[in-house]
Design an enzyme around this catalytic site. Sequence first.
Site, PDB file in Angstrom:
ATOM      1  N   HIS A 167      10.453  -3.209  -2.062  1.00 49.43           N
ATOM      2  CA  HIS A 167       9.192  -3.942  -1.874  1.00 49.43           C
ATOM      3  C   HIS A 167       7.991  -3.004  -1.978  1.00 49.43           C
ATOM      4  CE1 HIS A 167       6.638  -7.173  -0.062  1.00 49.43           C
ATOM      5  NE2 HIS A 167       5.921  -6.120   0.315  1.00 49.43           N
TER       6      HIS A 167
ATOM      7  N   ASP B 116       8.862  -7.188  -5.717  1.00 53.14           N
ATOM      8  CA  ASP B 116      10.168  -6.614  -5.416  1.00 53.14           C
ATOM      9  C   ASP B 116      10.776  -6.186  -6.743  1.00 53.14           C
ATOM     10  OD1 ASP B 116       9.755  -7.368  -2.792  1.00 53.14           O
ATOM     11  OD2 ASP B 116      11.067  -9.126  -2.907  1.00 53.14           O
TER      12      ASP B 116
ATOM     13  N   GLU C  95      12.239  -1.899   3.295  1.00 53.96           N
ATOM     14  CA  GLU C  95      12.819  -2.473   2.073  1.00 53.96           C
ATOM     15  C   GLU C  95      12.535  -1.540   0.905  1.00 53.96           C
ATOM     16  OE1 GLU C  95      12.124  -7.175   3.354  1.00 53.96           O
ATOM     17  OE2 GLU C  95      10.863  -6.260   1.797  1.00 53.96           O
TER      18      GLU C  95
END
Length: 255
Positions: free
Chosen positions: A235, A150, A232
């Site tokens: 990510h 991340d 996301e």
Amino acid sequence: MEGLALVKVIVIALAVVAFASPATGQSLPGGFVYLRDIDPTILEDIRYAGSNNFVGRPLAGYEAADCVVKRDVGLALARAQRELAPQHLSLKMLDCYRPARAVHDMVIWAQNGRETPAERRYNPAFRKKDLFRLGYIAEHSGHSTGAAVDLTLVDLKADNSAAFDPGRAYADCTAPTSARAPEASVDMGTGYDCSDVKAHTAARLITSDQRRWRNVLVSAMAKQGFVNYSKEWWHFSLPGAGGPAYDFPIEARFR
């Protein structure tokens, strides 16, 4: 004179020993490395090692705020960093390898039947018990293989001094950047770990500048072979770099 010479010899010998014997780095299994050993210019803000995360405390296994990844992942991140440097941009790691025990810690948290206002900042539209069903948290994470990370971008020319205040009641993660918890990074449209449709990489409800920053990040990572998770913006995983899930704790790079 002989005594003085002996003292000098001892001092030189001690200096040589000190230079040749730095603090011992922690050994890692399975081809894992500390990212700092590959590229110390990449910024790190490992959020699950502190309280600035959706659980509000360090997760199990995060004994140090160090980014640990598979070597191939680290080398690819270093290449992305070199590509971004001429633009005065830097990667900032938010999570790297995640021990399996930390993933289980998330499962227990999601099922504990409690939901505080601070927790709700991260999932304003959903209940936390639904986060697994909706695909925002996984019971088995690619992070535990060392192949997923991340991260965000930092504009090195900007003022990045704003710090998280655990005692402040921030707005939720979809709010304007001036109201939500500071990220000390570019404005991607939501905060990190925001479980909301606005955090989907291709979300429409963001500004043109926010979309531009997301595109810069996705492009830089894709160029090095990383694949983004559509729900996301932060990510990414590197296909082929993973393997089995691991559960060793993240310890400080040096002791």
